[in-house]
Scaffold this active site. Structure first.
Site, PDB file in Angstrom:
ATOM      1  N   HIS A 105       0.863  -1.184   0.000  1.00 12.29           N
ATOM      2  CA  HIS A 105       0.000   0.000   0.000  1.00 12.29           C
ATOM      3  C   HIS A 105       0.900   1.235   0.000  1.00 12.29           C
ATOM      4  O   HIS A 105       2.015   1.206   0.515  1.00 12.29           O
ATOM      5  CB  HIS A 105      -0.923  -0.005   1.234  1.00 12.29           C
ATOM      6  CG  HIS A 105      -1.996   1.036   1.137  1.00 12.29           C
ATOM      7  ND1 HIS A 105      -1.780   2.358   1.477  1.00 12.29           N
ATOM      8  CD2 HIS A 105      -3.282   0.965   0.711  1.00 12.29           C
ATOM      9  CE1 HIS A 105      -2.892   3.046   1.252  1.00 12.29           C
ATOM     10  NE2 HIS A 105      -3.819   2.224   0.792  1.00 12.29           N
ATOM     11  N   GLU A 155      -3.264   2.743  -7.496  1.00  5.52           N
ATOM     12  CA  GLU A 155      -3.545   3.836  -6.557  1.00  5.52           C
ATOM     13  C   GLU A 155      -2.493   4.929  -6.648  1.00  5.52           C
ATOM     14  O   GLU A 155      -1.439   4.834  -6.001  1.00  5.52           O
ATOM     15  CB  GLU A 155      -3.531   3.305  -5.116  1.00  5.52           C
ATOM     16  CG  GLU A 155      -4.709   2.460  -4.736  1.00  5.52           C
ATOM     17  CD  GLU A 155      -5.057   2.625  -3.259  1.00  5.52           C
ATOM     18  OE1 GLU A 155      -6.235   2.539  -2.945  1.00  5.52           O
ATOM     19  OE2 GLU A 155      -4.157   2.856  -2.446  1.00  5.52           O
TER      20      GLU A 155
HETATM   21  O1  G3P Z   1      -6.526   1.941   0.321  1.00  6.36           O
HETATM   22  C1  G3P Z   1      -7.445   2.755  -0.200  1.00  6.36           C
HETATM   23  C2  G3P Z   1      -6.864   4.076  -0.358  1.00  6.36           C
HETATM   24  O2  G3P Z   1      -5.568   4.313  -0.078  1.00  6.36           O
HETATM   25  C3  G3P Z   1      -7.685   5.126  -0.914  1.00  6.36           C
HETATM   26  O3  G3P Z   1      -7.951   5.924   0.183  1.00  6.36           O
HETATM   27  O4  G3P Z   1      -9.064   7.617   1.442  1.00  6.36           O
HETATM   28  O5  G3P Z   1      -8.556   7.997  -0.971  1.00  6.36           O
HETATM   29  O6  G3P Z   1     -10.339   6.376  -0.305  1.00  6.36           O
HETATM   30  P1  G3P Z   1      -9.044   7.039   0.057  1.00  6.36           P
END
Ligand code: G3P
Length: 243
Positions: A105, A155
Site C-alpha cells: 500500500h 492507486e
Molecule cells: O486503500 C485505499 C486508499 O488508499 C484510498 O484511500 O481515502 O482515498 O479512499 P481514500
C-alpha cells in the site's frame, strides 16, 4: 478470476467488489471497527453487493468471529513462522480469519524483491493477495513477477484521501492503460482501483474503464453517516459493464 490454492479450496471473490480500507483510523479500530463492519454487512446482505473489509491485523480475529464479510489484512511481512518478533506472518493472519492481504500500500511501501517474496509467502499460506501499484510502470513490474498477486490495485498516492477529485476523474488514462498492460502480461490478475473515490459515479467510471472494483477508505470511514456512504458507493457497482 484466479484465486489462491489452499488445501483443496479455490478462493475467489464475487466481482465487482468494494474493498473498504479501515487504515489505522480511530473510527475503524476495535469496537468501532466492528460497528463499521456490521453496517457494511447489513448492506451486503440486503443488496448482495460484494464487500471486503481491509482491517488492522489486531482486529482480524475478533471481526472474523462477529461478521461474515471477507477480511483482508492491510499488510503481512515476508516471513514464515519462527524467530521474528514484532513481524506479522501470513500464517498468523490466515489463522486469525483473514482470506487475503494487501501488500505495498502507498502507506506501507515495499521494494520489489521484498514484495515478491511477501506475495509468494502469503499465497503459500493460503491468502489472496492484492498488491498496490502507484503507477503504470510499477503495475507492469508486479504483473511480471514469477509469484503473481491475485489483484493489482492502481492507486496514485497523490490522489489518496482527496475529496475534490478521484482517480476515475483525474487519471482515467492511467486506469485503462493499467488494465490493458496487466491483461496483456498476466490475464489472470484482477485489476482494482482506488484513491479519492468519493461517490457512485467514481465507482461506475472505474468499472467502465475496465477495473473490477474499487478500494476506498476516507469517504466511508470518515463519513458522518457511514451507512449512507457505503450505500452510495455500492450503487456504483451496479453497472452494465462487468469486468
Ligand atoms: O486503500 C485505499 C486508499 O488508499 C484510498 O484511500 O481515502 O482515498 O479512499 P481514500
Amino acid at each position: 478470476m484466479k484465486g489462491a490454492l489452499f488445501p483443496g479450496v479455490f478462493l475467489k471473490l464475487k466481482l465487482p467488489v468494494l474493498f473498504i480500507n479501515f487504515k489505522a483510523y480511530e473510527e475503524a479500530t476495535g469496537k468501532k471497527a466492528l460497528a463499521l463492519a456490521k453496517k457494511a454487512e447489513a448492506i451486503a446482505k440486503k443488496s448482495r453487493a460484494s464487500i471486503v473489509l481491509v482491517v488492522q491485523a489486531t482486529d482480524i480475529f475478533f471481526l472474523s468471529k462477529k461478521s461474515f464479510l471477507p477480511l483482508f489484512a492491510q499488510h503481512v511481512d515476508p516471513i514464515e513462522y519462527g524467530k521474528h518478533s514484532g513481524w506479522i506472518s501470513p500464517g498468523s493472519v490466515k489463522q486469525a480469519g483473514a482470506i487475503g492481504t494487501v501488500l505495498n500500500h502507498a502507506e506501507h511501501k515495499l521494494e520489489n524483491p521484498v514484495l515478491e517474496k511477501a506475495i509468494a509467502l502469503a499465497k503459500g499460506a493460503g491468502l489472496l493477495v492484492m498488491a498496490c501499484a502507484e503507477n503504470l510502470e510499477r503495475a507492469r513490474q508486479i504483473a511480471s513477477f514469477f509469484s503473481k498477486p491475485d489483484f493489482i490495485a492502481i492507486e496514485p498516492p497523490e490522489l489518496i484521501s482527496r475529496e475534490d477529485v478521484s482517480v476515475s476523474t483525474a487519471r482515467p488514462g492511467l486506469i485503462s492503460d493499467s488494465v490493458n498492460a496487466i491483461k496483456q502480461i498476466a490475464p489472470g490478475i484482477t485489476v482494482i482501483t482506488g484513491a479519492g473515490i468519493f461517490n457512485s459515479t467514481d465507482v461506475s467510471k472505474a468499472i467502465e474503464l475496465g477495473t473490477s472494483g474499487v478500494f476506498v477508505a476516507n469517504k466511508i470511514v470518515k463519513a458522518a453517516d457511514q451507512k449512507k456512504a457505503i450505500l452510495d458507493l455500492v450503487s456504483g457497482l451496479k453497472t452494465d459493464k462487468k469486468n
